[in-house]
Design a protein around this motif. Sequence first.
Motif, mmCIF file in Angstrom:
data_model
loop_
_atom_site.group_PDB
_atom_site.id
_atom_site.type_symbol
_atom_site.label_atom_id
_atom_site.label_comp_id
_atom_site.label_asym_id
_atom_site.label_seq_id
_atom_site.Cartn_x
_atom_site.Cartn_y
_atom_site.Cartn_z
ATOM 1 N N TRP A 101 0.647 -1.090 -0.099
ATOM 2 C CA TRP A 101 0.060 -0.051 -0.094
ATOM 3 C C TRP A 101 1.024 1.246 0.032
ATOM 4 O O TRP A 101 1.915 1.396 0.868
ATOM 5 N N LEU A 102 0.540 2.207 -0.880
ATOM 6 C CA LEU A 102 1.454 3.446 -1.005
ATOM 7 C C LEU A 102 0.406 4.502 -0.831
ATOM 8 O O LEU A 102 -0.641 4.491 -1.150
ATOM 9 N N PRO A 103 0.998 5.739 -0.337
ATOM 10 C CA PRO A 103 0.064 6.857 -0.303
ATOM 11 C C PRO A 103 -0.638 7.409 -1.606
ATOM 12 O O PRO A 103 -0.009 7.104 -2.541
ATOM 13 N N GLU A 104 -1.606 8.043 -1.482
ATOM 14 C CA GLU A 104 -2.360 8.569 -2.701
ATOM 15 C C GLU A 104 -1.525 9.960 -3.342
ATOM 16 O O GLU A 104 -1.375 10.610 -2.433
ATOM 17 N N PRO A 105 -0.732 9.681 -4.439
ATOM 18 C CA PRO A 105 0.252 10.982 -4.647
ATOM 19 C C PRO A 105 -0.595 12.176 -4.928
ATOM 20 O O PRO A 105 -1.711 12.133 -5.538
ATOM 21 N N LEU A 106 0.047 13.221 -4.756
ATOM 22 C CA LEU A 106 -0.520 14.323 -5.325
ATOM 23 C C LEU A 106 0.399 15.422 -6.055
ATOM 24 O O LEU A 106 1.556 15.410 -5.730
ATOM 25 N N ARG A 303 -5.265 12.847 -8.626
ATOM 26 C CA ARG A 303 -4.759 14.052 -8.163
ATOM 27 C C ARG A 303 -3.500 14.256 -8.728
ATOM 28 O O ARG A 303 -2.676 15.192 -8.238
ATOM 29 N N VAL A 304 -2.958 13.721 -9.871
ATOM 30 C CA VAL A 304 -1.896 13.893 -10.324
ATOM 31 C C VAL A 304 -1.807 14.577 -11.759
ATOM 32 O O VAL A 304 -0.750 14.824 -12.391
ATOM 33 N N GLU A 305 -2.816 14.957 -12.134
ATOM 34 C CA GLU A 305 -3.104 15.943 -13.433
ATOM 35 C C GLU A 305 -3.330 17.331 -13.094
ATOM 36 O O GLU A 305 -3.356 18.028 -13.985
#
Length: 312
Positions: A101-106, A303-305
């Motif tokens: 599990w990795l954090p949700e990237p921003l 949240r990466v665009e």
Amino acid sequence: MDERGERSTGAAGPYDGADRMDAATEAFVAHRNLLFTVAYEMLGSATDAEDVLQESWLRWVEVDLDAVRERRAYLVRIVTRMSLDRLRALGRRKESYVGPWLPEPLLTTPDVAEDVELADSVSMAMLLVLETLQPTERAVFVLREVFGLEYEEIAEAVGKSLAAVRQIAYRARAHVAARRPRGVASPAETRTALQAFQRAVETGDLQDLLDILAPDVVALSDGGGVKHALLRPVVGAGNVARLLAVGWWRRDAERSVELVQINGGPGLLVRVDGKVDGVVAVRLEDGYVTGAYHVRNPEKLSRVERETPVSR
């Protein structure tokens, strides 16, 4: 007072009807970026942080503003309590998560990287360290070390005595200090190393990758059981280089790799056939890549665009 020590709405005061709602909205909007950052650092998930903000807003509009001495602190207290409740629920969800599990990237704004302490606190590497804390330890550490709240305010937020909070803070600091990434690269070192890493990833050149990877580099990937990803960490320059050269990318597709700011630090946004396929957050120390965190789970890529503002 309710069970959490908050005064419930009652007799009319200077804030009535629309005026009270306007005042509540103004205060919430003024501190929204801060509140989101608190929730995100507590949860490692932007989606859950947004849910917490929505729940906190519903709680906030029921508060008697006449009884609130300091609105920022009061809002942080609400968000912390809501985040703690959700964090405990998330722990049960993560137990059944497929693979790491990795954090949700921003995708973060350039100014975040300029605030070294904030950038460090929202980095993928630090969020993974925070995952090793118990929920209350995480809340106390975040509120004290990142946002600088007084112990008295933290005690109110987490529902513990002042003495207990001081002890929790000491224990959490020691835990994080033993695990946090060390060494901060200068902007010039970061730019040079990241550009070299980008070229190596784009070409798949094994020697170029070996030249930029630290001997003890660690690679993690998160596909959430939906996309192909590693089921366990890959350690060592040789292993990670081979993985990057042949394992992470579809060589039969049109692929682009863009340099971006992910969680206040360097990262790569990967598109395959024009669509976002994943992001790689990169940890750099002394000019070498020491960590690569590859997120492919589609549920974590919203949240990466577009840039997400964070603040403290």
